[in-house]
Design a protein around this motif. Sequence first.
Motif, short mmCIF file in Angstrom:
data_model
loop_
_atom_site.label_atom_id
_atom_site.label_comp_id
_atom_site.label_asym_id
_atom_site.label_seq_id
_atom_site.Cartn_x
_atom_site.Cartn_y
_atom_site.Cartn_z
N LEU A 117 55.12 22.46 14.85
CA LEU A 117 55.15 23.53 13.86
C LEU A 117 54.67 23.02 12.50
CD1 LEU A 117 55.98 26.49 13.38
CD2 LEU A 117 58.29 25.66 12.89
N THR A 118 55.13 21.87 12.11
CA THR A 118 54.77 21.29 10.81
C THR A 118 53.32 20.82 10.75
OG1 THR A 118 57.06 20.54 10.51
CG2 THR A 118 55.38 19.46 9.16
N ASN A 119 52.81 20.31 11.86
CA ASN A 119 51.48 19.69 11.86
C ASN A 119 50.41 20.49 12.57
OD1 ASN A 119 51.96 16.88 10.60
ND2 ASN A 119 53.67 17.15 12.00
N SER A 120 50.74 21.69 13.03
CA SER A 120 49.77 22.57 13.70
C SER A 120 49.06 21.86 14.86
CB SER A 120 48.75 23.13 12.71
OG SER A 120 49.39 23.87 11.72
N VAL A 121 49.84 21.26 15.73
CA VAL A 121 49.30 20.61 16.92
C VAL A 121 49.83 21.33 18.16
CG1 VAL A 121 49.01 18.36 15.83
CG2 VAL A 121 51.17 18.89 16.96
N THR A 122 49.17 21.11 19.28
CA THR A 122 49.54 21.73 20.55
C THR A 122 50.46 20.80 21.32
OG1 THR A 122 47.43 22.91 20.65
CG2 THR A 122 48.62 22.62 22.73
N ILE A 123 51.53 21.36 21.86
CA ILE A 123 52.47 20.59 22.67
C ILE A 123 51.97 20.56 24.12
CG2 ILE A 123 54.81 20.52 23.64
CD1 ILE A 123 55.80 21.83 21.06
N ILE A 124 52.03 19.36 24.72
CA ILE A 124 51.73 19.22 26.13
C ILE A 124 53.06 19.02 26.84
CG2 ILE A 124 50.49 17.91 27.89
CD1 ILE A 124 48.76 19.38 25.70
N THR A 125 53.40 19.97 27.70
CA THR A 125 54.67 19.93 28.42
C THR A 125 54.47 20.56 29.80
OG1 THR A 125 57.02 20.51 28.36
CG2 THR A 125 55.48 22.14 27.47
N HIS A 126 55.33 20.18 30.71
CA HIS A 126 55.33 20.79 32.04
C HIS A 126 56.37 21.89 32.14
CE1 HIS A 126 52.42 18.06 33.74
NE2 HIS A 126 53.00 17.10 33.05
N GLU A 127 57.12 22.11 31.07
CA GLU A 127 58.11 23.17 31.08
C GLU A 127 57.40 24.53 31.09
OE1 GLU A 127 61.24 22.91 28.20
OE2 GLU A 127 61.61 20.80 28.66
N VAL A 128 58.05 25.49 31.74
CA VAL A 128 57.51 26.83 31.86
C VAL A 128 58.52 27.80 31.26
CG1 VAL A 128 56.75 28.59 33.52
CG2 VAL A 128 56.27 26.17 33.96
N SER A 129 58.02 28.80 30.57
CA SER A 129 58.90 29.78 29.94
C SER A 129 59.83 30.42 30.96
CB SER A 129 58.05 30.86 29.26
OG SER A 129 58.89 31.85 28.72
N ASP A 130 61.09 30.58 30.56
CA ASP A 130 62.09 31.25 31.38
C ASP A 130 63.09 31.91 30.44
OD1 ASP A 130 63.84 32.19 33.29
OD2 ASP A 130 64.47 30.20 33.99
N PRO A 131 62.68 33.01 29.80
CA PRO A 131 63.53 33.62 28.78
C PRO A 131 64.88 34.13 29.30
CG PRO A 131 61.58 34.97 29.17
CD PRO A 131 61.42 33.71 29.96
N SER A 132 65.00 34.33 30.58
CA SER A 132 66.28 34.79 31.13
C SER A 132 67.27 33.64 31.34
CB SER A 132 66.07 35.55 32.44
OG SER A 132 65.56 34.67 33.42
N SER A 133 66.79 32.40 31.26
CA SER A 133 67.66 31.25 31.47
C SER A 133 68.75 31.19 30.40
CB SER A 133 66.85 29.95 31.44
OG SER A 133 67.71 28.84 31.51
N LYS A 134 69.94 30.98 30.85
CA LYS A 134 71.07 30.82 29.94
C LYS A 134 71.58 29.38 29.96
CE LYS A 134 72.50 35.61 30.37
NZ LYS A 134 71.81 36.00 29.18
N ARG A 135 71.25 28.64 31.01
CA ARG A 135 71.78 27.30 31.20
C ARG A 135 70.87 26.20 30.64
NH1 ARG A 135 72.75 27.31 37.39
NH2 ARG A 135 71.68 25.38 36.97
N ARG A 136 69.63 26.56 30.31
CA ARG A 136 68.71 25.55 29.78
C ARG A 136 67.73 26.22 28.82
NH1 ARG A 136 64.16 22.20 31.39
NH2 ARG A 136 64.40 20.31 30.16
N ILE A 137 67.53 25.59 27.68
CA ILE A 137 66.59 26.09 26.69
C ILE A 137 65.26 25.39 26.94
CG2 ILE A 137 66.05 26.32 24.24
CD1 ILE A 137 69.13 26.15 23.74
N LYS A 138 64.24 26.17 27.19
CA LYS A 138 62.91 25.62 27.52
C LYS A 138 62.03 25.59 26.26
CE LYS A 138 63.44 25.64 32.08
NZ LYS A 138 62.53 25.31 33.13
N ILE A 139 61.24 24.55 26.16
CA ILE A 139 60.31 24.41 25.04
C ILE A 139 59.47 25.67 24.81
CG2 ILE A 139 58.22 23.18 24.28
CD1 ILE A 139 59.50 20.60 25.33
N PRO A 140 58.84 26.23 25.85
CA PRO A 140 58.02 27.43 25.60
C PRO A 140 58.79 28.59 24.99
CG PRO A 140 57.52 26.50 27.74
CD PRO A 140 58.74 25.77 27.23
#
Length: 164
Positions: A117-140
């Motif tokens: 966010l501060t440096n305007s760079v792209t994150i490389i991650t294997h995490e996939v969005s899962d907005p319904s997840s309550k047990r784990r907060i995902k990077i996306p």
Amino acid sequence: MGIYVVDSNFFIQAHRSVYPLDIAVGFWEKVKQLAHDGKIISIDKVKNEIYPNGDLLSNWCKDNLPKNFFRDTTEVLTAYAQIVNWIESKRTHYSPAAITEFLGEDEADAWLIAYALTNSVTIITHEVSDPSSKRRIKIPDVCLPRGVRFINTIDMFRELGERF
């Protein structure tokens, strides 16, 4: 394209499953080249997740990545505080354990997002969005409302036009 900041799972998943160090030598040579060319970087918190393992991967990182590869996150405290406040506002959605894990002292994810966010760079991650997840907060799911860009390893190689 710009610069890409890599998550711990960029290294860990590659090493453990997809691109083992002893077999996929071309992958690791490409990672080394991209790191030395300044196209990929990471943060000190990711280093702290990898190095204590004292395994083949941590040794490879110590021997092959430039000294300035893992960037200092003290410069991103303001963005980190914004992420903490947003996570705190989601207490009715995420479990207390998920919040504790995400904001844990040794956890890199929130710092990685703050750095991007501060440096305007792209994150490389294997995490996939899962907005319904309550047990784990995902990077996306933290990146999306902030407009922080994230992609996976293969998409990064495609954007860079790299082959190995």
